[in-house]
Each structure stands twice: as C-alpha cells, then as structure tokens.
Design an enzyme around this catalytic site. Structure first.
Site, PDB file in Angstrom:
ATOM      1  N   GLU A  62      18.778 -27.601  29.088  1.00 56.33           N
ATOM      2  CA  GLU A  62      18.539 -26.308  28.448  1.00 56.33           C
ATOM      3  C   GLU A  62      18.869 -25.201  29.435  1.00 56.33           C
ATOM      4  OE1 GLU A  62      14.451 -26.004  27.267  1.00 56.33           O
ATOM      5  OE2 GLU A  62      14.618 -27.641  25.819  1.00 56.33           O
ATOM      6  N   HIS A 104      14.769 -15.788  34.642  1.00 55.35           N
ATOM      7  CA  HIS A 104      15.771 -16.123  35.645  1.00 55.35           C
ATOM      8  C   HIS A 104      15.186 -16.194  37.049  1.00 55.35           C
ATOM      9  CE1 HIS A 104      19.061 -15.639  32.776  1.00 55.35           C
ATOM     10  NE2 HIS A 104      18.258 -14.745  32.242  1.00 55.35           N
TER      11      HIS A 104
END
Lengths: 389, 290
Positions: free
Chosen positions: B209, B247
């Site tokens: 993913e 992130h």
C-alpha cells in the site's frame, strides 16, 4: 485527530514547554481585551484553522497598536482562509489567537514522529526553521538531525545534547533547549500524539527558547484514554459527511470524480479506486463499509454517497469473507428502492453466499448491472458514468 | 512444509469466549486447525464449545503444549495480551485486533526483541496454509493448496488475489496478512525470507500500500536475496495526496512513499508488477510458466 494551535499551546504549558503568553478570541473586541492583558506593545494576531501556511494566506498579522489588533482581528475573523493545505475553497476562520510579540534571534525546526521502519519514536531538529520540513528533507536531508528514542530508556540527556549541539546551541540556551525537547517528548508520549511539530522553534535575543508555532496530532486509536483531548475536537474543522459516516462505522473520504464506490476493506477499496482510474474513470469517494456491515449501514453508505451531486454511477464491490453477500445484496436492494435510485448501479459480489446474493439482486426487479470480476466491474462502472454524462 | 503454520500447529485463542473470538475460532477449527485451548481471565476451568479455557496464557501453554496463539482481545487490552504471550514464550502470535494504539505497539515491539516469539499483525486477517491450518478471519473456501506464497498488508484485497489464483487453479503454499498498522510484528522481508527457504513455494505475490517504506525495503531485499519470482501490486495510486503527516515515515528515510515511487523501485529490483489489481492471477501464471 487534530487540534488548533491555541489548544496545542495550552497542552504545552501543562508540560512546562515554553510558549509565548497569549489568549484566544472569537470577536475583535475580545482580541483587544486579550492584547490589553498581555504586556508589551507588539502583538501577533493568528487565524486558528487546522491547516499550515496561514501566514502566506494572510491569516497571521503583526499589530503595533491595540487599534491594529482590532483591525486585523476584524479582517481575519470570518475570512475564508486559503492555504496550500486547505484546498481552493479555503477554510472559514472562527477564532484568532492573540500573542505577545518577541525578539527572534534565530528560527529552528523541531518535530516528533513515529519512524515506522524501526517502530520507534524519532525526534528531528533542523537549523532550517520556518521552512516546510518536506522541502528541507528533499533539498538538504543532511540538515535534518534525528534521535531515535527507545521506549525502555525514554528521552535521556544524551538525546537532548545530540539535538541541541546539532543546532549549534550552547550555555544556558542549550540547557533550555534540552528541557524543551524533553518536555515535548513527555507531552507526545503521555498524550498519545501521532505528530508534534514546532516550526519555528525560536531562540530570542533575551536567551529564551520558545515554540512560536505548535502543531499536534493525536492517535485516534488512543483517544479512548484521553477524554480531555477528545473534548478539544472542533467538529467545524471536519467534513460533515466523514463525521456522519464514522458514526456508522463507515470510513468515507470524498474525492473529485463521478463514480460512487461502496467496498468492504480498506485495501480493496483503494484498489477499486485504482482500477477505476486505470480504465479512465474518476472515483467520487473512498468508502469502506468494514467487516461488520449490516443492512442499515449499507443503506447509510448509499445515502452518504448520493449526497455528492457529482455521482453519475455507483460501483458496489464486495468480497464477502466474514460479511455475507446476501446481507449486502439485501441492503443494496432496500436502499435502492427506498431512495428511488436514479443513477446506474454496478454490483460485483464474490465470496461467502455469493449465489444467494446474486439471486436477490436479479429477482429484485431493479436495474442493476451485475459484474463478473473486478476488471469487469470497473469497466462497466466507467461506461455507466460516461453514458450518464 | 509451507511456512509458519501447518497440520502440527496447536492453537490457543486469547479472548476465546468473546463473540468474535469464539466465532472465528470455531471457523478455524471447522477448517481443520487443531485448536487446543483458549484464554479468558476469570473463566479458567470452564469448557467453551469443547475447548478448555484457562485464566492465563502461561497456564494454557503449560497444559496444552500450544505453539501458536490467536489474539481476539479488544484494542485497549490487546497489547497486554500480546506481551503475556511473549512472556509465555509462544513461538507464533497472530493478532487480529484492529485499533491498537501506536504507543502500545511500540512497547510490544520492544518486548519482542530478543524473545522467543514472532508476532504477525496486528490488524490483519491472519495466516492460512490451505488444506492444513487456518488461523484468522479469512474465508477458508476460496483457498486451495499449492505453490504460491501470498503476503499482504490488506485483508479483502488478499482474498481478491487468492480468489484470482484459485480461479486459475493455482494453489497457495501459505497466505500471510502482516497487517495494516504502522507498527507491526513481522515485515515483508521476514516473510519473503521464509518463502525463499520453503521448498514448496515457487513464486510469491506481495501486496503493498501507499505510506511507509516497507515495500521499498522489501524490493531492495528481493534484488539481492530472492531467487523465486515475485509479483507485486501497490494499492493507492488513485488515493488523493494524503494529509502530509502520512508521509512522516518517508521524511525520515528520505524515500518517496507514493504508489508510483514504490512501483518504480519494485520494477527496478526485478519484481513483476501488476498495475491493475485484476492482473495478479494472470501475472503469476506468466511467471510460473517461465
């Protein structure tokens, strides 16, 4: 979960982390009262929204008189503040934070995040304060200094020294910075943060080490043990549809396209968006109905998808493992009938009780396009959305 | 052979008498798994659906000789149960529970170090060696015994991949869901290493993913260590550019964690990539023919 800067700073005060004196206001008059209560003759008026880049968007102003405090508070309160993180529609400002001004000597960056690759918390500092840390990481990664913190030792003086010296600090300022880092680590761990970011962290001409800005995010899975954090939730900052979906155990994220999606499982839901895009379609949403969906949650999912007026077709993609296909089929049929569904509906069912599920759909008398597999489903949904345009 | 579990596996379920724990334990037993006991504090000495219940994992292991534990404890208490299993030296712990706080998992990760236990999950569908043993919540009937290993961070997407294989009459050696949480017990590389050593496994499907760098690290490992073909799909190419904090892991490693970046590195490292999730079965068929 996100909180506002003023809430983050309240928490920081509780952990003896140095921040400027200030207070939050809902009206220009209140902003003036806050400014009066603070010493000095320079104040900063800051828009309180859950997004970065507020200064560039005009949401942060330096006021040199009480009149200016009032003027800027008037401008900022109620404005639709647009930053690179808000999207083009911006966010309405409902509160401002009024703070004392200070004499900045130098700006730094300090952040705490989880390093997934090692399963430990990492504190990062950089001399490039005030800049986006992603930009620093991309252009000059050597300017980011990290310390991994073992859960067994917690934050130690050694971590503090490493980070403080890396910023070039010494003497009393170094000691204050070390105390700052330790306080931030304590706050991060005791309140189950998922991110703590101080950008900029500043040293002042008088030798103080202060958080000029403060951003805290919290681990949603740990909110059950922090009612005081949950109480800080600002629902005006969250999407109404996403909140409503959450109440029914649905995970929903609105997107820009025109194909509504109803899928079970996050991975399959993501993969469904991907395959729609590969066939030239654009998904209108991500929606994971979860493993324990009932007829009612399926109906709710449909009503949330249909609130989006861009939706031209709906794709239902269910791989029944624990969830049985006949339950989904019944939910789909009932929802479609009750809501007088007018957009084309493509349904792909697979897994447990699939034959029964398909029978329920075909005998419903509804115009449902059945699909044989994932690719077939995506192609049919893309065609249906195009045909409707 | 296969990996991790087989017909010699002796399973206990921690949280056996709860609704979910009970349902899935019975499903696993129906599939053929040797369920030897369960743990629910306060219910020790009772028998649940023919399965003896113990107050502690320590006791359960001592009495039954269990060598695997499945965790079905609610999120606030799940980490405690995992640590209890580590303390009882259960060799294989499979945690199904979704929603464990990250801070709790950081502690678990610390406890695993130097221990005799391996943890799979949490927030995963479990592990199945088709025809021999199923520990988890996956639908057993879509699987068939064979030579393809499957590793995934996702649940239903794994079923999709398995289904595509079975439709083509390509069986699976073992399917492992490593879980979708940011901190988990076993990563892609550790499972790839087991598949590489397993004589029954001829090829591997790896489903990743967006977010984190586990797939990137796995790609680099595959390049230097793996002789068997690997086919990979990364979910999330169409996902909106995530909230920036997604992130954070990438800032630390300096790697890009988008689907595009991961596909690119996988390809550079000799992995066969499936751009579409519907191509996984076909791609495996192709590499098996070579």
């Amino acid at each position: 979960m996100n909180v506002h800067e003023y809430q983050a700073k309240e928490l920081m005060r509780q952990f003896n982390i140095a921040v400027l004196k200030g207070g939050v206001a809902d009206t220009p008059a209140e902003a003036v009262e806050v400014a009066k209560s603070l010493a000095g003759n320079v104040w900063v008026v800051k828009a309180q929204i859950h997004a970065g880049g507020r200064g560039k968007g005009g949401g942060v102003k330096l006021a040199r008189s009480l009149e200016e405090v009032e003027k800027y508070a008037k401008e900022i309160l109620g404005m639709q503040l647009i930053t690179h993180q808000t999207g083009p529609e911006g966010k309405k400002v409902l509160k401002v934070l009024v703070e004392q001004g200070c004499d900045i000597d130098h700006e730094y960056y300090c952040g705490i995040v989880l390093d997934r690759s090692v399963g430990k918390i990492a504190m990062m500092v950089s001399t490039e304060g005030g800049m986006e840390i992603e930009t620093v990481a991309h252009n000059s990664p050597e300017k980011i200094i990290k310390a991994h913190i073992d859960p067994a030792t917690g934050f130690t003086s050694a971590h503090g020294r490493k980070l403080g010296y890396a910023l070039g600090l010494k003497g009393e300022t170094l000691k204050k910075a070390m105390a700052f880092f330790e306080g931030l680590y304590k706050l991060y761990t005791e309140k189950d943060c998922s991110i703590a970011e101080i950008n900029p962290l500043v040293t002042t001409k008088s030798g103080e080490v202060l958080a000029l800005d403060g951003k805290l995010n919290f681990d949603d899975n740990a909110l059950f043990r922090h009612p005081e954090i949950e109480a800080m939730r600002d629902v005006t900052e969250e999407s109404a549809q996403e909140l409503e979906a959450g109440k029914y155990g649905l995970s929903y994220i609105s997107l820009d396209g025109n194909i509504g999606c109803l899928v079970n499982g996050a991975g399959l839901a993501m993969a469904t968006l991907d395959i729609l895009q590969l066939f030239g379609g654009t998904p209108a949403n991500f929606l994971d109905v979860g493993g324990g969906a009932t007829k009612e949650t399926v109906q709710k999912a449909f009503s949330i998808i249909l609130q989006d007026k861009n939706v031209k077709a709906i794709l239902v993609n269910i791989f029944g493992g624990i969830m049985k296909c006949d339950i989904i089929a019944n939910g789909v049929v009932d929802a479609a009938k009750e809501m007088n569904l007018s957009v084309p509906l493509v349904v792909r069912l697979e897994g447990t009780n699939v034959a029964l599920g398909k029978k329920i759909l075909s005998e419903s008398g509804l115009k449902i396009t059945p699909a044989n597999d994932l690719a077939d489903a995506a192609q049919k949904a893309v065609a249906a959305a195009k045909g409707a345009n | 052979m296969a990996i991790l579990i087989n017909r010699n596996t002796r399973l206990i379920t921690v949280g056996l008498t709860g609704k979910q724990g009970s349902f899935h334990t019975l499903q696993s037993r129906d599939y053929g798994t040797n369920v030897v006991g369960g743990v629910t504090p306060g219910k020790g000495g009772t028998v649940h659906e023919g399965i003896p219940v113990f107050n502690t994992t320590f006791e359960a292991v001592k009495e039954t000789g269990a060598n695997a534990a499945m965790i079905f404890v609610p999120p606030p208490f799940a980490a405690d149960s995992i640590i209890e299993c580590i303390d009882a030296e259960v060799p294989l712990i499979i945690a199904i529970t979704e929603g464990i706080p990250v801070a709790d998992m950081i502690k678990v990760k610390g406890a695993l170090k130097g221990s005799k236990s391996r943890l799979i999950g949490p927030n995963c569908p479990g592990v199945i060696t088709p025809g021999e043993c199923k520990i988890g919540i996956m639908p057993g009937h879509i699987h068939m015994p064979g030579n393809v290993g499957v590793i995934s961070r996702s649940g239903t997407l794994t079923y999709e991949a398995v289904y595509q294989l079975t439709q083509r009459e390509i069986g699976q050696s073992t399917c492992v869901g490593i879980g979708g949480d940011p901190v988990n017990g076993t990563n892609f590389i550790e499972v790839l290493e087991l598949f590489e050593k397993d004589p029954e496994t001829k090829a591997v499907i790896m489903i990743g993913e967006i977010g984190g760098t586990a797939e990137t690290e796995a790609a680099r490992w595959i390049k230097t260590h793996m002789t068997k073909p690997v086919v990979s799909f990364i979910a999330g190419a169409a996902a909106p550019k995530g909230k920036r904090m997604g992130h954070a892991g990438a800032i630390i490693s300096g790697d890009d964690d988008s689907a595009e970046a991961k596909f690119k590195i996988l390809q550079e490292c000799g992995v066969t990539i499936a751009r579409s999730p519907a191509e996984l079965g076909q791609k495996i068929a192709e590499v098996l023919k070579k």
